[in-house]
Design an enzyme around this catalytic site. Structure first.
Site, mmCIF file in Angstrom:
data_model
loop_
_atom_site.group_PDB
_atom_site.id
_atom_site.type_symbol
_atom_site.label_atom_id
_atom_site.label_comp_id
_atom_site.label_asym_id
_atom_site.label_seq_id
_atom_site.Cartn_x
_atom_site.Cartn_y
_atom_site.Cartn_z
ATOM 1 N N ASP A 244 -10.697 3.264 4.519
ATOM 2 C CA ASP A 244 -11.182 1.882 4.468
ATOM 3 C C ASP A 244 -12.710 1.830 4.483
ATOM 4 O OD1 ASP A 244 -9.455 -0.213 4.110
ATOM 5 O OD2 ASP A 244 -8.802 -0.308 6.201
ATOM 6 N N LYS B 212 0.836 -1.206 0.000
ATOM 7 C CA LYS B 212 0.000 0.000 0.000
ATOM 8 C C LYS B 212 0.873 1.259 0.000
ATOM 9 C CE LYS B 212 -3.739 -2.470 2.233
ATOM 10 N NZ LYS B 212 -4.312 -2.957 3.494
ATOM 11 N N GLN C 126 -4.261 -1.306 9.791
ATOM 12 C CA GLN C 126 -4.303 -2.669 9.252
ATOM 13 C C GLN C 126 -4.954 -3.625 10.266
ATOM 14 O OE1 GLN C 126 -3.225 -3.572 6.073
ATOM 15 N NE2 GLN C 126 -4.116 -5.568 6.533
#
Ligand code: NDP
Length: 300
Positions: free
Chosen positions: A122, A55, A99
């Site tokens: 997200d 990422k 994460q």
């Protein structure tokens, strides 16, 4: 029936990344702003390390700033919350990605709630979950939407054009994939059925689908005779299975070789939905920065 048309998620994701890269360059010229993505990894899970690295690398390739935060596995919840607060307040950071999964001592929902909804690239903050859950048909997606579901909906729109009136069966109801996919398909005016582990006669239900999205995490669970001829199949599953030579390979939740002659369009695994997830994260980061700059929403 002729072979299904393979939906090339790898190529679509490469194109999306290129469009995002152009969007980043245009934004810099227009506003002087550089989109910034902060990734936060707690612990040293090898798979998570790979995801976070890719990422950050992709953000840099697209001209974004990337800020990599690594915390030890024993990090206390308050410490992580303090970092999130710092990132929320940092004007150079437009997107924050924590994460998952987080270590046991940390309450994941508390952390997701702490992320500024405008920086929640997200799409997991309850405010953004609620926005998607209550969106009007066809309304613009001008807020962060979970990346994998967004990728599925982009691939479907590309393969089929208008989805209106089609019967979509979504197998799986997780907050990460199944539910948001179903909500995106409702927004696109599909008739949506959501199936899960308590659903009766799943094969018969799947056979009713014009669009079949499978996100259950069970290797090669859905067989060719579950698929209506001419249906479009999106296989979200990523499962590593052992091979006879002692190695392993990736398979989806659908038996690809059986589905191929039946479906009209089908995503392979790997190379289907998988590459879309990180590309959509980049898309969300650009969109978050554009919103911060007060620019009108455009789907790049
Ligand atoms: P979860 O385990 O959170 O959810 C699985 C869902 O599948 C649940 O709703 C469960 O039902 C349902 N389910 C399980 N078994 C059956 C069954 N036998 N029949 C019907 N429904 C069933 O998984 P995720 O949603 O997080 O992930 C699903 C898959 O997608 C995984 O393979 C994962 O690796 C992959 N994935 C891929 C991504 C990508 O980038 N391509 C990103 C994220 C996930 P119930 O609710 O009743 O338990």
């Amino acid at each position: 029936m002729a072979d299904a048309k393979r939906i090339d998620g790898k190529a679509f994701a490469a194109d999306l990344r290129e469009r995002v890269g152009r969007g980043v360059a245009e934004l810099k010229v227009a506003t002087g702003m550089t989109p910034g993505l902060a990734t936060v990894l707690v612990g040293a899970d090898p798979a998570s390390q790979v995801y976070v690295r890719s990422k950050g690398k992709m953000a840099a390739e697209l001209g974004m700033a990337s800020f990599d935060h690594r915390l030890p596995a024993e990090t206390a919840e308050e410490e992580l919350l303090a970092l999130v607060a710092t990132l929320n307040a940092d004007p150079a950071v437009n997107g924050i990605l924590v994460q998952l999964p987080l270590p046991k001592q940390i309450d994941t929902s508390r952390v997701l709630l702490a992320v500024d909804p405008d920086k929640d690239v997200d799409g997991f903050h309850p405010i953004n979950v609620g926005r998607l859950g209550s969106i009007a048909p066809g309304a613009p997606l001008d807020f962060p939407v979970p990346c994998t579901p967004l990728g599925c909906s982009m691939l479907l729109a590309d393969a089929l054009g208008s989805l209106a009136g089609r019967h979509a069966v979504v197998v799986g109801r997780s907050n990460l994939v199944g539910r948001p996919v179903a909500q995106l398909l409702l927004r696109a005016n599909c008739t949506v059925t959501i199936a899960h582990s308590h659903t009766r006669d799943l094969p018969a239900l799947c056979r009713l689908a014009d669009i079949l999205v499978v996100a259950i995490g069970r290797p090669e669970f859905v067989h060719g005779d579950w698929i209506r001829p001419g249906a479009t199949v999106i296989d979200v599953g990523i499962n590593r299975v052992p091979t006879v030579d002692g190695k392993s390979r990736l398979v989806g939740d659908v038996v690809f070789a059986e589905a191929l002659p039946v479906a009209a369009h089908l995503t392979p695994v790997p190379g289907g939905v998988g590459p879309m997830t990180v590309a959509c994260l980049m898309y969300n980061t650009l969109q978050a920065t554009r919103r911060k700059a007060g620019l009108p929403f455009v789907a790049v």
